[in-house]
Write a protein that holds these residues in place. Sequence first.
Motif, PDB file in Angstrom:
ATOM      1  N   ARG A 268       0.843  -1.196   0.000  1.00 40.72           N
ATOM      2  CA  ARG A 268       0.000   0.000   0.000  1.00 40.72           C
ATOM      3  C   ARG A 268       0.874   1.241   0.000  1.00 40.72           C
TER       4      ARG A 268
ATOM      5  N   VAL B 192      -2.658  -0.887  -3.128  1.00 44.76           N
ATOM      6  CA  VAL B 192      -3.692   0.043  -2.683  1.00 44.76           C
ATOM      7  C   VAL B 192      -3.058   1.392  -2.373  1.00 44.76           C
ATOM      8  N   VAL B 193      -3.718   2.450  -2.817  1.00 45.84           N
ATOM      9  CA  VAL B 193      -3.329   3.811  -2.445  1.00 45.84           C
ATOM     10  C   VAL B 193      -4.358   4.327  -1.443  1.00 45.84           C
ATOM     11  N   ARG B 194      -3.878   4.768  -0.290  1.00 45.67           N
ATOM     12  CA  ARG B 194      -4.763   5.329   0.729  1.00 45.67           C
ATOM     13  C   ARG B 194      -4.389   6.783   0.971  1.00 45.67           C
TER      14      ARG B 194
ATOM     15  N   VAL C 262       0.560   5.109   1.354  1.00 45.34           N
ATOM     16  CA  VAL C 262      -0.246   5.951   2.229  1.00 45.34           C
ATOM     17  C   VAL C 262       0.204   7.398   2.092  1.00 45.34           C
TER      18      VAL C 262
ATOM     19  N   VAL D 168      -9.563  12.173   0.061  1.00 40.44           N
ATOM     20  CA  VAL D 168      -9.384  11.123   1.060  1.00 40.44           C
ATOM     21  C   VAL D 168     -10.170   9.887   0.632  1.00 40.44           C
ATOM     22  N   GLY D 169      -9.535   8.726   0.729  1.00 40.01           N
ATOM     23  CA  GLY D 169     -10.193   7.490   0.324  1.00 40.01           C
ATOM     24  C   GLY D 169      -9.179   6.399   0.046  1.00 40.01           C
ATOM     25  N   GLU D 170      -9.687   5.260  -0.401  1.00 37.66           N
ATOM     26  CA  GLU D 170      -8.854   4.104  -0.709  1.00 37.66           C
ATOM     27  C   GLU D 170      -9.051   3.737  -2.168  1.00 37.66           C
ATOM     28  N   TYR D 171      -7.948   3.500  -2.884  1.00 42.61           N
ATOM     29  CA  TYR D 171      -7.995   3.307  -4.332  1.00 42.61           C
ATOM     30  C   TYR D 171      -7.200   2.055  -4.710  1.00 42.61           C
ATOM     31  N   ASN D 172      -7.833   1.174  -5.478  1.00 41.12           N
ATOM     32  CA  ASN D 172      -7.176  -0.040  -5.965  1.00 41.12           C
ATOM     33  C   ASN D 172      -6.436   0.265  -7.263  1.00 41.12           C
TER      34      ASN D 172
ATOM     35  N   ILE E 220      -5.268   9.557   3.552  1.00 45.73           N
ATOM     36  CA  ILE E 220      -5.898   9.603   4.870  1.00 45.73           C
ATOM     37  C   ILE E 220      -5.954  11.034   5.400  1.00 45.73           C
TER      38      ILE E 220
END
Length: 204
Positions: A112, A182-184, A114, A160-164, A186
């Motif tokens: 990931r 995953v890119v988060r 972050v 802000v969010g989570e990206y596949n 935050i």
Amino acid sequence: VRDPSPINITFPDDLELTTCISPNDLQPDDLDAPFNEPIVSGASTCNDISVTFQDLPIISEVNNCVVIRRVWTVTENCVFDPNNPDDGGQTEHTQRIIINETEPPVITCPPRIVVVAGNDCMENVFIDGIDITGECLPNDVSLRVSGDLGSGRFFVDVPVGEYNMNAEAQDRCGNTNDCDFVVRVIDDVDPVANCLPQFIANIG
């Protein structure tokens, strides 16, 4: 003295490889017969035979991803006249060395990435930390990153969010390999309280 004694020339055979090998490791001294050098027979002492070669720039062809064209020149120095090259005494032949590697590159993604968002709950994201190894032609590997954020490696004002995401490596021979991550983005900024100034009203 011109000695037109006939000579026989057996040029190296063409060579096709499917293993991972660098063109730098395919010099004549690196190869075994019958792929390494011409064999000249029937030459007398006066023939004074010289053998040279030149590799042309590497090209790609349909179904052949790496093609080395090695031009061999055998010169009978007692016969060949540089001022009249058409009179004979020099023979050329192009040997083809083909690499059709079948092993895909090895690609490794971070689990990931972050990124901490700014006060506006957005931040720019740069995709880094992707490693490509095990490739014999590392300068000829392309990398494509795509997913929820779109395609590319730099994205502006990501909320802000989570990206596949997915990264795919492709080598010159068309072999591919990929990995997911995953890119988060935050929100790690404490909220800021904005208080109104004290106000007292008397009702009479």
